[in-house]
Each structure stands twice: as structure tokens, then as C-alpha cells.
Write a protein that holds these residues in place. Structure first.
Motif, PDB file in Angstrom:
ATOM      1  N   MET A   1      76.947 110.328  50.898  1.00 10.95           N
ATOM      2  CA  MET A   1      76.648 111.663  50.244  1.00 10.95           C
ATOM      3  C   MET A   1      76.299 112.840  50.956  1.00 10.95           C
ATOM      4  N   THR A   2      76.834 114.063  50.944  1.00  9.58           N
ATOM      5  CA  THR A   2      76.736 115.226  51.976  1.00  9.58           C
ATOM      6  C   THR A   2      75.648 116.141  51.661  1.00  9.58           C
ATOM      7  N   GLY A   3      75.591 116.294  50.200  1.00 14.44           N
ATOM      8  CA  GLY A   3      74.580 117.258  49.767  1.00 14.44           C
ATOM      9  C   GLY A   3      74.806 118.703  50.151  1.00 14.44           C
ATOM     10  N   VAL A   4      73.865 119.477  50.281  1.00 14.85           N
ATOM     11  CA  VAL A   4      73.973 120.994  50.459  1.00 14.85           C
ATOM     12  C   VAL A   4      73.308 121.373  51.812  1.00 14.85           C
ATOM     13  N   GLY A   5      72.756 120.615  52.261  1.00 12.20           N
ATOM     14  CA  GLY A   5      71.625 120.944  53.776  1.00 12.20           C
ATOM     15  C   GLY A   5      70.521 121.163  53.253  1.00 12.20           C
ATOM     16  N   ALA A 240      75.153  98.338  36.736  1.00  9.21           N
ATOM     17  CA  ALA A 240      73.636  98.538  36.636  1.00  9.21           C
ATOM     18  C   ALA A 240      73.043  98.587  37.902  1.00  9.21           C
ATOM     19  N   GLN A 241      73.496  97.896  39.111  1.00  9.00           N
ATOM     20  CA  GLN A 241      73.168  97.946  40.467  1.00  9.00           C
ATOM     21  C   GLN A 241      73.310  99.441  40.765  1.00  9.00           C
ATOM     22  N   ILE A 242      74.457  99.950  40.589  1.00  8.25           N
ATOM     23  CA  ILE A 242      74.716 101.304  40.932  1.00  8.25           C
ATOM     24  C   ILE A 242      73.587 102.080  40.469  1.00  8.25           C
ATOM     25  N   ARG A 243      73.225 102.132  39.159  1.00  6.44           N
ATOM     26  CA  ARG A 243      71.979 102.987  38.784  1.00  6.44           C
ATOM     27  C   ARG A 243      70.611 102.328  39.338  1.00  6.44           C
ATOM     28  N   LEU A 244      70.518 101.257  39.447  1.00  7.09           N
ATOM     29  CA  LEU A 244      69.034 100.594  39.703  1.00  7.09           C
ATOM     30  C   LEU A 244      68.348 101.297  41.054  1.00  7.09           C
ATOM     31  N   ALA A 245      68.928 101.108  42.026  1.00  7.90           N
ATOM     32  CA  ALA A 245      68.338 101.363  43.022  1.00  7.90           C
ATOM     33  C   ALA A 245      67.789 102.990  43.131  1.00  7.90           C
ATOM     34  N   PRO A 246      68.868 104.107  42.935  1.00  5.65           N
ATOM     35  CA  PRO A 246      68.479 105.331  42.703  1.00  5.65           C
ATOM     36  C   PRO A 246      67.462 105.795  41.473  1.00  5.65           C
ATOM     37  N   ASP A 312      71.796 107.094  51.044  1.00  8.82           N
ATOM     38  CA  ASP A 312      72.762 108.147  51.472  1.00  8.82           C
ATOM     39  C   ASP A 312      73.847 107.633  52.345  1.00  8.82           C
ATOM     40  N   THR A 313      73.781 106.577  53.012  1.00 12.85           N
ATOM     41  CA  THR A 313      74.650 105.947  53.834  1.00 12.85           C
ATOM     42  C   THR A 313      75.908 105.203  52.861  1.00 12.85           C
ATOM     43  N   GLY A 314      75.430 105.094  51.542  1.00 11.44           N
ATOM     44  CA  GLY A 314      76.535 104.368  50.647  1.00 11.44           C
ATOM     45  C   GLY A 314      76.071 103.230  50.519  1.00 11.44           C
ATOM     46  N   ALA A 315      75.065 102.668  51.075  1.00  8.43           N
ATOM     47  CA  ALA A 315      74.612 101.230  50.777  1.00  8.43           C
ATOM     48  C   ALA A 315      73.819 101.088  49.359  1.00  8.43           C
ATOM     49  N   LEU A 316      74.030 100.031  48.819  1.00  8.64           N
ATOM     50  CA  LEU A 316      73.235  99.743  47.642  1.00  8.64           C
ATOM     51  C   LEU A 316      71.742  99.987  47.847  1.00  8.64           C
ATOM     52  N   GLY A 317      71.502  99.538  48.690  1.00  8.40           N
ATOM     53  CA  GLY A 317      69.783  99.734  49.077  1.00  8.40           C
ATOM     54  C   GLY A 317      68.793  98.562  48.040  1.00  8.40           C
ATOM     55  N   THR A 318      69.429  97.562  47.859  1.00  6.63           N
ATOM     56  CA  THR A 318      68.512  96.771  46.849  1.00  6.63           C
ATOM     57  C   THR A 318      67.388  96.403  47.172  1.00  6.63           C
ATOM     58  N   ALA A 319      67.279  95.899  48.605  1.00 12.14           N
ATOM     59  CA  ALA A 319      65.892  95.325  49.170  1.00 12.14           C
ATOM     60  C   ALA A 319      65.257  96.643  49.578  1.00 12.14           C
ATOM     61  N   GLU A 320      65.938  97.740  49.938  1.00 13.81           N
ATOM     62  CA  GLU A 320      64.973  98.917  50.276  1.00 13.81           C
ATOM     63  C   GLU A 320      64.666  99.534  49.397  1.00 13.81           C
ATOM     64  N   SER A 321      65.214  99.670  47.989  1.00 17.63           N
ATOM     65  CA  SER A 321      64.570 100.226  46.983  1.00 17.63           C
ATOM     66  C   SER A 321      63.328  99.153  46.325  1.00 17.63           C
TER      67      SER A 321
END
Length: 391
Positions: A1-5, A240-246, A312-321
Motif C-alpha cells: 500500500m503506497t499511500g500519499v507520503g 473476514a480475515q482481510i477485514r479483521l486485522a486492519p 503495509d507490506t501486504g501481510a495479513l498481520g494476524t499475529a501482529e494485530s
């Protein structure tokens, strides 16, 4: 995800902060509330008109549809959280923010036009129908226990079941309903209100920042066009996993902002209030509580930033979240508790938002997974990783 800076993001965040402090904070005294002290839809619409005029409505999604990166979103959502009303005014509140993220990621062009566009414009509210009544053995922290069923009938899916703690169901125009088919979990977009979705009750809860409350509903032969399913049958848990961590992390962002404000209020009180011949802050027991707040605020901020960077790396981030949700919610609970304690009797009243922030953070420790569920999930990961290391 690049964002706007970061430079552009900081400019957005500063505009949001000015708006929340100058325009939204005065609404904290507005009496337009429902039976549960939640702001009415009329009041929310009025605040959103002002946010739209100020250019800070849905500030994390740009006019061309691009979404800020998670790190950038963190800066903006924390500013909206400076008032419990800020996320509602700026259209960054749950469950809408998480639902917008999900539909933006996986919705078809038709679903985006019909369901996502009104949410981004702040013209509609949404609800996410997943949790089920515990008394009936339904899904809660364990979604595999889902009892709501669906089956295909011609070019429609028919859904039956019961749902509980559905935030914002009353007054929502967009619903995301999870149900189980023979193929597995499914996720559907639904126009609301629908006579097949009946609100049975809206229990009073400790929190009061979300319009529509947390309803118990019955779904009775709800018919949904087949093209309003997200993806294919059996892919519901995947989405649901795509929504969950964010969504977990967004809660952390918003409530961090609320605790920043509560700390500001408690600090002001401690510097102005005199007791035993000096300002409260000069008493070590009080000053140390505020010092501990600073430490917890910074640790929460850094934990959010770290988890956002992983997402932002594209990982699901389940454990991190999970780690971030536990660490941040527990830290914010300590902060909110200290703010009440520093302010004594005044901290228990509605004269400031401190007591509300305390209540809201206490609820935050439950929703999006209680602390203990996340620790259990992390312990399972530790065991899995250990087994892999032994192989």
C-alpha cells in the motif's frame, strides 16, 4: 500500500485535528442523544455536513478512491479520536471504517457503486452481522460455531439465523451478513432496513459512542440476490480475515486519540487543582500517574506504528494485530483509569469526557476479540512455530 507520503498525510491529520478540536468538541455537550446516550442520526448528519465543508469527511480515503497506507491512516484516525464524536463526524468510526476497507479491497464494481459509495460519502451507515447469541451456542470469538445458515434458491440466497451485538444495526442502510452454506462461510451485502431482519432488542451497554447500539436480531428467510455475495460460497472467513486485522488496528488508532485527550484533561486538572498546599501534580503520587500515562501513550503509538508497517507490506498481520490489540487496549485502559483517579470525584462525572473514555476503553478490551482470546491465539502460534523448529 503506497499511500500519499508523510508530508501530505500530516497536512490531512492537522486539518482533522483542528476540525475535531474546534468544531466537534462543542457537540460533546449537545443533548441530542438516544436512550443509551448515543448521538442521534440527526446530530451525526449535522456534524458530517460540517466535516464535508471542511474537507475532512472520510479523510483516509482520497477522492480518487485510493486509501491511505495503514501507517498514514494511524496518524489521521488518532486525530479523529480526540473526541468520542470525532470518528462519527469524520466518517472514520466502526463498523463503517472496517466495512469500507473490506468492500474497497474485494467488492465487485457493482457492489462498490451500490454499497461502498454511499458509505464513503458519509450518506449511509452500515452494520456487520457476524456474532451470534452466546445463550444459543452461536459464534462469538470462535466464528466456526456459526449457526446462521444460507442456501441457494434460484438466483437468490436465503438466510436464516440469529445475530447479537450487531453494532449500528438500528438505522443502518448497508448490511454485511455472514452465514454458513454447505460449502462453508459466506458473506453477503444487504440493503437495510429489510423486513426479514428483525431487531429483537438493543441492550444497554457500558459504551455509548456508536449510533444504533449493539442489537440482537433475528434473520427470517432473508432473500439476497446471488450477485450480492462477496466472492464465492465458502470464502466468507477468508474475507473476514482481510477485514479483521486492519479493523482491530483502527480501533487502537481511534482510542489512542481519545486517551491523548483524556490525558490532556487530567493534566490540566492536576496543574490547576490545589491540595495540601500545592498543585496536585506536585504530589508524587499524582505526578507519577501522569508520567506513566506518557510512557503508555508512547508505547501504544509505537505498537500501532509497528503493526501498521506489517500490514503495509501486504501481510495479513494476524499475529501482529493480536499483539497490538492486547498491548494497546490494556495500555489505554491503564491510562483512562489513571485519568479518572487523578481527577477524583470530577473524573467520575460527565463534566468532562474522561469518564466516557474510561467506559469506552473498557468495552474495547472485549470487542474485536477479548485480550484472553488473542493471548490464546498467540500461544497456539508459539506451539506451532516450536513444532516447525523441531522438525
Amino acid at each position: 500500500m503506497t499511500g500519499v507520503g508523510m508530508e501530505a498525510t500530516l497536512a490531512i491529520a492537522e486539518r482533522v485535528e483542528r476540525f475535531v478540536r474546534d468544531e466537534v468538541v462543542p457537540y460533546e455537550r449537545d443533548p441530542r442523544r438516544d436512550h443509551h446516550d448515543c448521538p442521534t442520526d440527526e446530530m451525526v448528519a449535522e456534524m458530517r455536513r460540517k466535516a464535508r465543508a471542511a474537507g475532512v469527511l472520510t479523510p483516509h480515503i482520497l477522492a480518487d478512491g485510493r486509501h491511505l497506507s495503514q501507517r498514514e491512516t494511524a496518524l489521521v484516525l488518532a486525530r479523529t479520536g480526540l473526541s468520542p464524536l470525532g470518528p462519527l463526524a469524520c466518517n472514520t468510526a466502526a463498523p463503517d471504517e472496517g466495512n469500507m476497507y473490506l468492500l474497497g479491497k474485494v467488492g465487485s464494481a457493482e457492489i462498490k457503486q451500490k454499497f461502498l459509495a454511499p458509505l464513503v460519502k458519509g450518506e449511509a451507515r452500515s452494520a456487520f452481522f457476524m456474532t451470534e447469541p452466546a445463550s444459543e451456542g452461536g459464534a462469538g470469538s470462535d466464528p466456526s460455531m456459526m449457526q446462521t445458515r444460507c442456501h441457494l434458491d434460484g438466483n437468490h440466497w436465503v438466510i436464516n439465523g440469529r445475530k447479537a451485538f450487531i453494532t449500528g444495526a438500528q438505522g443502518a442502510q448497508v448490511g454485511i451478513v455472514m452465514a454458513k452454506a454447505d460449502e462453508g462461510a459466506c458473506m453477503f451485502l444487504v440493503d437495510l432496513p429489510d423486513p426479514a431482519i428483525r431487531i429483537d432488542s438493543i441492550p444497554n451497554t457500558i459504551d455509548s459512542s456508536m449510533p444504533g447500539g449493539h442489537a440482537v436480531v433475528t434473520i427470517d428467510n432473508l432473500r439476497v440476490p446471488a450477485d450480492q455475495m462477496l466472492g464465492q460460497a465458502g470464502e466468507g472467513f477468508q474475507y473476514a480475515q482481510i477485514r479483521l486485522a486492519p479493523a482491530r488496528l483502527s480501533h487502537c488508532m481511534r482510542w489512542l486519540g481519545a486517551c491523548v485527550r483524556a490525558h490532556e484533561i487530567a493534566t490540566d486538572y492536576a496543574n490547576r487543582r490545589q491540595a495540601f498546599g500545592k498543585a496536585l501534580i506536585d504530589h508524587e503520587g499524582v505526578g507519577f500517574m501522569l508520567a506513566e500515562n506518557l510512557i503508555d501513550l508512547k508505547q501504544a503509538e509505537l505498537m500501532i506504528d509497528w503493526c501498521a508497517d506489517v500490514l503495509d507490506t501486504g501481510a495479513l498481520g494476524t499475529a501482529e494485530s493480536s499483539m497490538a490489540k492486547v498491548a494497546v487496549s490494556e495500555a489505554l485502559m491503564r491510562i483512562a483509569d489513571r485519568c479518572v483517579q487523578v481527577m477524583g470525584g470530577t473524573g467520575l462525572t460527565s463534566d468532562t469526557i474522561v469518564e466516557q473514555v474510561f467506559r469506552e476503553i473498557r468495552a474495547f478490551r472485549i470487542y474485536d476479540g477479548p485480550t484472553e482470546v488473542h493471548k490464546w491465539s498467540l500461544a497456539k502460534k508459539i506451539k506451532r512455530d516450536w513444532k516447525v523448529a523441531q522438525a
